[in-house]
Design a protein around this motif. Structure first.
Motif, PDB file in Angstrom:
ATOM      1  N   PRO A 110     -22.812  51.634  42.228  1.00  0.00           N
ATOM      2  CA  PRO A 110     -21.964  52.229  43.413  1.00  0.00           C
ATOM      3  C   PRO A 110     -21.828  53.686  43.721  1.00  0.00           C
ATOM      4  CG  PRO A 110     -20.964  52.356  41.426  1.00  0.00           C
ATOM      5  CD  PRO A 110     -22.047  51.530  41.218  1.00  0.00           C
ATOM      6  N   ASP A 111     -22.889  53.826  42.966  1.00  0.00           N
ATOM      7  CA  ASP A 111     -23.003  55.674  43.168  1.00  0.00           C
ATOM      8  C   ASP A 111     -24.511  56.381  43.597  1.00  0.00           C
ATOM      9  OD1 ASP A 111     -20.079  55.724  41.739  1.00  0.00           O
ATOM     10  OD2 ASP A 111     -20.946  55.916  39.767  1.00  0.00           O
ATOM     11  N   VAL A 112     -24.472  57.236  43.638  1.00  0.00           N
ATOM     12  CA  VAL A 112     -24.829  58.761  43.938  1.00  0.00           C
ATOM     13  C   VAL A 112     -25.762  59.586  42.954  1.00  0.00           C
ATOM     14  CG1 VAL A 112     -27.107  59.733  45.243  1.00  0.00           C
ATOM     15  CG2 VAL A 112     -25.586  58.255  46.207  1.00  0.00           C
ATOM     16  N   TRP A 113     -26.548  59.530  42.389  1.00  0.00           N
ATOM     17  CA  TRP A 113     -27.322  61.086  41.206  1.00  0.00           C
ATOM     18  C   TRP A 113     -28.476  61.694  41.598  1.00  0.00           C
ATOM     19  CZ3 TRP A 113     -28.096  58.976  35.656  1.00  0.00           C
ATOM     20  CH2 TRP A 113     -26.657  57.639  34.960  1.00  0.00           C
ATOM     21  N   LEU A 114     -28.392  62.928  41.480  1.00  0.00           N
ATOM     22  CA  LEU A 114     -28.892  63.993  41.759  1.00  0.00           C
ATOM     23  C   LEU A 114     -29.359  64.363  40.259  1.00  0.00           C
ATOM     24  CD1 LEU A 114     -30.993  65.848  43.278  1.00  0.00           C
ATOM     25  CD2 LEU A 114     -28.282  67.607  43.597  1.00  0.00           C
ATOM     26  N   PRO A 115     -30.375  63.980  39.856  1.00  0.00           N
ATOM     27  CA  PRO A 115     -31.403  65.095  39.257  1.00  0.00           C
ATOM     28  C   PRO A 115     -32.120  65.359  38.567  1.00  0.00           C
ATOM     29  CG  PRO A 115     -32.471  62.637  39.636  1.00  0.00           C
ATOM     30  CD  PRO A 115     -31.540  62.956  40.720  1.00  0.00           C
ATOM     31  N   SER A 116     -32.214  66.862  38.105  1.00  0.00           N
ATOM     32  CA  SER A 116     -32.459  67.939  37.845  1.00  0.00           C
ATOM     33  C   SER A 116     -33.239  68.082  36.888  1.00  0.00           C
ATOM     34  CB  SER A 116     -31.544  69.271  38.246  1.00  0.00           C
ATOM     35  OG  SER A 116     -30.899  69.270  36.919  1.00  0.00           O
ATOM     36  N   GLY A 117     -33.655  66.686  36.322  1.00  0.00           N
ATOM     37  CA  GLY A 117     -34.811  66.167  34.991  1.00  0.00           C
ATOM     38  C   GLY A 117     -34.349  67.365  34.182  1.00  0.00           C
ATOM     39  N   ALA A 118     -35.428  67.497  32.944  1.00  0.00           N
ATOM     40  CA  ALA A 118     -35.564  67.857  31.530  1.00  0.00           C
ATOM     41  C   ALA A 118     -36.380  68.363  31.663  1.00  0.00           C
ATOM     42  CB  ALA A 118     -34.441  67.041  30.153  1.00  0.00           C
ATOM     43  N   ASP A 119     -36.623  69.820  31.168  1.00  0.00           N
ATOM     44  CA  ASP A 119     -38.242  70.516  31.327  1.00  0.00           C
ATOM     45  C   ASP A 119     -38.029  71.068  30.376  1.00  0.00           C
ATOM     46  OD1 ASP A 119     -40.863  70.918  31.704  1.00  0.00           O
ATOM     47  OD2 ASP A 119     -41.151  70.771  33.344  1.00  0.00           O
ATOM     48  N   PRO A 120     -37.806  71.475  29.404  1.00  0.00           N
ATOM     49  CA  PRO A 120     -37.734  70.256  28.484  1.00  0.00           C
ATOM     50  C   PRO A 120     -36.874  69.305  27.330  1.00  0.00           C
ATOM     51  CG  PRO A 120     -38.260  72.005  27.041  1.00  0.00           C
ATOM     52  CD  PRO A 120     -38.056  72.731  28.121  1.00  0.00           C
ATOM     53  N   ALA A 121     -36.005  70.044  28.065  1.00  0.00           N
ATOM     54  CA  ALA A 121     -34.467  69.470  27.128  1.00  0.00           C
ATOM     55  C   ALA A 121     -33.386  69.754  28.393  1.00  0.00           C
ATOM     56  CB  ALA A 121     -34.437  70.300  26.185  1.00  0.00           C
ATOM     57  N   TRP A 122     -32.372  69.548  27.297  1.00  0.00           N
ATOM     58  CA  TRP A 122     -31.117  68.943  28.604  1.00  0.00           C
ATOM     59  C   TRP A 122     -30.755  68.982  29.911  1.00  0.00           C
ATOM     60  CZ3 TRP A 122     -27.896  70.238  25.257  1.00  0.00           C
ATOM     61  CH2 TRP A 122     -27.856  71.064  23.824  1.00  0.00           C
ATOM     62  N   PRO A 123     -31.245  67.726  30.138  1.00  0.00           N
ATOM     63  CA  PRO A 123     -30.718  66.388  31.443  1.00  0.00           C
ATOM     64  C   PRO A 123     -29.414  66.788  31.747  1.00  0.00           C
ATOM     65  CG  PRO A 123     -30.923  65.400  29.992  1.00  0.00           C
ATOM     66  CD  PRO A 123     -31.288  66.012  28.918  1.00  0.00           C
ATOM     67  N   HIS A 124     -30.147  67.428  33.076  1.00  0.00           N
ATOM     68  CA  HIS A 124     -28.487  68.079  34.066  1.00  0.00           C
ATOM     69  C   HIS A 124     -28.908  66.903  36.181  1.00  0.00           C
ATOM     70  CE1 HIS A 124     -25.176  70.411  35.253  1.00  0.00           C
ATOM     71  NE2 HIS A 124     -25.470  69.795  36.425  1.00  0.00           N
ATOM     72  N   THR A 125     -27.443  66.432  35.706  1.00  0.00           N
ATOM     73  CA  THR A 125     -27.139  65.169  37.129  1.00  0.00           C
ATOM     74  C   THR A 125     -26.213  65.498  37.076  1.00  0.00           C
ATOM     75  OG1 THR A 125     -28.852  63.270  36.323  1.00  0.00           O
ATOM     76  CG2 THR A 125     -27.151  62.305  37.485  1.00  0.00           C
ATOM     77  N   VAL A 126     -26.221  65.279  38.435  1.00  0.00           N
ATOM     78  CA  VAL A 126     -24.450  65.414  39.703  1.00  0.00           C
ATOM     79  C   VAL A 126     -24.694  63.607  40.045  1.00  0.00           C
ATOM     80  CG1 VAL A 126     -23.618  66.489  41.602  1.00  0.00           C
ATOM     81  CG2 VAL A 126     -24.843  68.119  39.970  1.00  0.00           C
ATOM     82  N   ILE A 127     -23.842  63.695  39.573  1.00  0.00           N
ATOM     83  CA  ILE A 127     -23.337  62.203  40.535  1.00  0.00           C
ATOM     84  C   ILE A 127     -21.922  62.127  41.693  1.00  0.00           C
ATOM     85  CG2 ILE A 127     -22.125  59.657  39.688  1.00  0.00           C
ATOM     86  CD1 ILE A 127     -23.216  59.938  36.960  1.00  0.00           C
ATOM     87  N   PHE A 128     -22.672  61.475  42.694  1.00  0.00           N
ATOM     88  CA  PHE A 128     -21.950  61.407  43.592  1.00  0.00           C
ATOM     89  C   PHE A 128     -21.178  59.838  43.609  1.00  0.00           C
ATOM     90  CE2 PHE A 128     -24.272  64.635  44.854  1.00  0.00           C
ATOM     91  CZ  PHE A 128     -24.113  65.563  45.230  1.00  0.00           C
ATOM     92  N   ARG A 129     -19.566  59.725  43.234  1.00  0.00           N
ATOM     93  CA  ARG A 129     -18.451  58.684  43.036  1.00  0.00           C
ATOM     94  C   ARG A 129     -18.775  57.585  44.314  1.00  0.00           C
ATOM     95  NH1 ARG A 129     -19.398  56.915  38.424  1.00  0.00           N
ATOM     96  NH2 ARG A 129     -17.208  58.117  37.551  1.00  0.00           N
ATOM     97  N   ASP A 130     -19.159  56.678  44.126  1.00  0.00           N
ATOM     98  CA  ASP A 130     -19.057  55.342  45.648  1.00  0.00           C
ATOM     99  C   ASP A 130     -19.173  55.606  46.783  1.00  0.00           C
ATOM    100  OD1 ASP A 130     -17.098  54.097  43.769  1.00  0.00           O
ATOM    101  OD2 ASP A 130     -15.614  55.201  43.769  1.00  0.00           O
ATOM    102  N   MET A 131     -20.660  56.023  46.172  1.00  0.00           N
ATOM    103  CA  MET A 131     -21.519  56.818  47.796  1.00  0.00           C
ATOM    104  C   MET A 131     -22.496  56.526  47.412  1.00  0.00           C
ATOM    105  SD  MET A 131     -20.615  60.771  48.302  1.00  0.00           S
ATOM    106  CE  MET A 131     -21.414  60.315  50.271  1.00  0.00           C
ATOM    107  N   ARG A 132     -23.637  56.047  48.734  1.00  0.00           N
ATOM    108  CA  ARG A 132     -25.179  55.646  49.350  1.00  0.00           C
ATOM    109  C   ARG A 132     -25.638  56.781  49.723  1.00  0.00           C
ATOM    110  NH1 ARG A 132     -24.998  50.910  46.679  1.00  0.00           N
ATOM    111  NH2 ARG A 132     -26.964  50.011  47.873  1.00  0.00           N
TER     112      ARG A 132
END
Length: 492
Positions: free
Chosen positions: A440-462
């Motif tokens: 039910p959420d939208v994720w905005l991943p910024s990756g991990a190159d080479p470490a520490w993956p970081h993502t922003v989640i927008f709750r209950d959105m398309r």
């Protein structure tokens, strides 16, 4: 600018004074996970397909970090289509397959014609000297580029493959550079087909740690005891040398058939762990409603940083401890004899600090926080922790800096904006191209190159709800900055 004021409430965890009562519950096998102070992150049943991370968008990565295909196996590599070229793809049996029962992670015999391309690839990743011993390929999924968290609840519903040499697992590992720490929620062993093995019906739970902090500096003591262990020997961690490292392990082996009357090769079962600042508690059951506690460990000082999750099949093991039996090989590698995953669930501990806008001038809080806006137009600048930002009115601006902890934004509306500082995005159009629907959420991943993956989640959105006008970029960081540290020591 509206400032933030912390209002503390009790964080989810286990109080020291309850240790005796909890140990008694563990011995009686009645304790079940308390998820009342947790937040949903992921509930993946693969019915919408396998949401692959392609370097820009998606959820699941198919390969180990840095693309190094060989990890703990003696004769196998993790592989996927699209890695070794079209010619290999045409002859490589799939190691990831969606079935009516779930996602099947398979181990397969590597075609002879694929080995030259594999050798060239392994040469490029510094593993060329091991390429000659590879006979098999196997599958895995990880959140190494999309999600890592400190503490929370992690659960898998799965069926275990048969056959000596099979070694499926569901585990967490350190999101930074280096290794350990590690939490093994499930580490199972394939039962012998024609004759039993010493590990039939068994699975392992474990916590691995050392004396190094998140930046690989020696800072804390490993002289701890597991206060929940029933015997003096169980309170002490075992110690093994891994190269120059001294790795400490609390572990418990479980016989699913003898102890729980569970047939893990015939039926699906649930394996889970609840990780808090005080304890790591493991659970097992036929389904989620029948989970019972099977092992508990005092959380070591080393196990307090973000980790990402891995679910993998594996075939053979270093040191020859899980050799394949030649007379069983065809049946062990049969497509239907897979590590089948029906569901993976992740929940995070609810942040223990509340920050209400407009209630003071105490400044920003670096701790994990629940942030609440006002009905007016607000400018919200959370700290470096895992933050859940609740928007309810006005045209709000949320300022985020890329760091080690993820962010969740709830109630994000068409008049709200996010300002992204230090993310490896070119412009707002680039941001939109990376948005990923996860349940039910939208994720905005910024990756991990080479470490520490970081993502922003927008709750209950398309994904279609978000527009370029809602994103501003400040000081975007090119991928070459993240890659500058890629040559440093990484997880094995």
């Amino acid at each position: 600018m509206v400032c933030l004021m912390p209002v503390l409430f009790a964080m989810a965890g286990q109080a020291q004074g309850q240790a005796q009562e909890q140990a008694q519950e563990q011995a009686q096998g009645r304790a079940e996970p308390d998820l009342s102070r947790t937040l949903p992150i992921l509930d993946e049943d693969f019915r919408a397909g396998l949401n692959r991370f392609d370097g820009r968008s998606g959820l699941w990565s198919m390969l180990p970090r840095r693309g190094r295909l060989m990890t703990n196996a003696a004769e196998a590599v993790f592989l996927d289509h699209g890695i070794l070229g079209d010619a290999v793809d045409a002859i490589l049996p799939p190691v990831h397959a969606l079935t009516d029962q779930g996602l099947a992670l398979r181990s397969v015999l590597l075609p002879e014609a694929a080995k030259p391309a594999l050798s060239r690839y392994m040469q490029m990743t510094g593993q060329g000297g091991q390429a000659g011993q590879i006979r098999y390929a196997t599958g895995q999924i990880t959140t190494s580029h999309t999600w890592a968290q400190t503490y929370g609840y992690f659960e898998i519903e799965a069926r275990i493959p048969r056959g000596q040499g099979r070694w499926p697992a569901f585990w967490l590992t350190f999101a930074g550079l280096g290794w350990p720490p590690e939490i093994d929620i499930l580490e199972a062993y394939g039962a012998g087909l024609d004759q039993p093995t010493k590990k039939d019906n068994q699975f392992n739970t474990a916590v691995l740690f050392d004396a190094l902090d998140a930046d690989q500096r020696p800072t804390h003591s490993v002289a701890i005891e597991n206060r929940f262990a029933a015997t003096p020997d169980g309170r002490r961690a075992t110690v093994k040398a891994r190269g120059k490292q001294q790795v400490h392990t609390f572990a418990q082996r479980h016989d699913a058939l003898r102890q729980h009357a569970a047939r893990i090769y015939d039926d699906f079962h649930v394996y889970a762990a609840l990780w808090t600042p005080d304890t790591i508690t493991f659970y097992f059951g036929k389904d989620r409603d029948s989970l019972t506690e099977i092992y508990r460990v005092t959380t070591p000082p080393d196990v307090n940083d973000p980790m990402f999750l891995i679910a993998n099949d594996q075939f053979t093991a270093r040191g020859g401890i899980l050799p394949a039996r030649p007379d069983e090989l065809d049946r062990v590698l049969a497509p239907e004899n897979a590590f089948v995953i029906r569901r993976i669930t992740v929940r995070a501990l609810m942040p223990g600090t509340e920050l209400h806008l407009g209630q003071g001038t105490s400044g920003f809080d670096p701790r994990d926080s629940m942030v609440f806006d006002t009905p007016a137009d607000d400018r919200i600048v959370p700290g470096a922790g895992f933050d859940v930002i609740h928007l309810s009115g006005g045209a709000d601006q949320v300022y985020l800096a890329r760091g080690r902890a993820n962010k969740i934004i709830a109630g994000f509306g068409p008049d709200d904006r996010v300002v992204l500082d230090g993310y490896p995005f070119v412009d707002a159009a680039d941001v939109l191209s990376r948005l990923t629907q996860v349940g039910p959420d939208v994720w905005l991943p910024s990756g991990a190159d080479p470490a520490w993956p970081h993502t922003v989640i927008f709750r209950d959105m398309r994904v279609a709800d978000l527009t370029a006008a809602q994103f501003d970029l400040r000081w975007p960081v090119g991928l070459e900055v993240w890659r500058a540290s890629a040559a440093r020591a990484d997880a094995p």
